[in-house]
Motif scaffolding. Structure first.
Motif, short mmCIF file in Angstrom:
data_model
loop_
_atom_site.label_atom_id
_atom_site.label_comp_id
_atom_site.label_asym_id
_atom_site.label_seq_id
_atom_site.Cartn_x
_atom_site.Cartn_y
_atom_site.Cartn_z
N VAL A 19 -63.10 -133.74 -101.53
CA VAL A 19 -62.13 -133.79 -100.43
C VAL A 19 -60.75 -134.13 -100.97
N ASN A 20 -60.67 -135.12 -101.85
CA ASN A 20 -59.38 -135.52 -102.40
C ASN A 20 -58.74 -134.40 -103.22
N GLY A 58 -59.00 -131.21 -102.61
CA GLY A 58 -58.40 -130.32 -101.62
C GLY A 58 -57.15 -130.90 -101.02
N VAL A 59 -57.18 -132.20 -100.74
CA VAL A 59 -56.00 -132.87 -100.18
C VAL A 59 -54.86 -132.84 -101.20
N GLN A 60 -55.19 -133.07 -102.43
CA GLN A 60 -54.15 -133.09 -103.48
C GLN A 60 -53.50 -131.71 -103.61
N SER A 91 -53.35 -129.46 -101.23
CA SER A 91 -52.55 -129.28 -100.01
C SER A 91 -51.24 -130.04 -100.11
N PHE A 92 -51.29 -131.28 -100.62
CA PHE A 92 -50.09 -132.09 -100.75
C PHE A 92 -49.10 -131.44 -101.71
N GLU A 121 -47.60 -128.50 -100.01
CA GLU A 121 -46.64 -128.96 -99.00
C GLU A 121 -45.31 -129.32 -99.65
#
Length: 140
Positions: free
Chosen positions: A64-65, A67-69, A71-72, A75
């Motif tokens: 999950v992290n 994917g978040v990383q 995405s971040f 962004e």
């Protein structure tokens, strides 16, 4: 001679059979020990289950992290592009306003030239009218 060869083949296959039997015995014994540990020492199985659950949790969190990383990071790249585009748009807006001001100025100048030309035509007509009137007066 042939009998000796047959005997040796039988011994070889018998040895293989005995080795397999010993290996199966050891595997079964190990399985029984593991099951006995679970039954006799439930805290070991609980600890093992907790360790396994913790490992699964860490793997899920890493996934999950990750994917978040991503995405971040995406962004931040998009925000940088937006800022660059905003600067470009502001520059083009300023340039467009300058072009509009120049265009309005040129239109005003052309209008003034048109007004001047119209004034000149009016003055020419009036001068011709006055000239014609003076010639008429002089000739009468």
């Amino acid at each position: 001679m042939q009998q000796q060869m047959e005997m040796e083949e039988r011994r070889g296959s018998l040895e293989v059979y005995l080795l397999r039997l010993v290996e199966d015995y050891h595997q079964n014994t190990n399985l029984i020990r593991e099951n006995a540990d679970v039954l006799c020492f439930p805290e070991k199985s609980t600890k093992a289950a907790l360790r396994a659950a913790q490992r699964v949790s860490e793997l899920l969190l890493d996934t999950v992290n990750g994917g978040v990383q991503v995405s971040f990071t995406n962004e931040k790249l998009i925000e940088a592009e937006i800022r660059a585009l905003a600067v470009t748009v502001a520059r083009y807006l300023k340039q467009t306003n300058q072009w509009l001001a120049t265009s309005h100025s040129m239109n005003s100048i052309l209008k003034e030239i048109g007004d001047f030309e119209n004034w000149m035509k009016t003055m020419d007509y009036e001068c011709k009218s006055i000239n014609a009137a003076l010639k008429k007066i002089c000739n009468s």
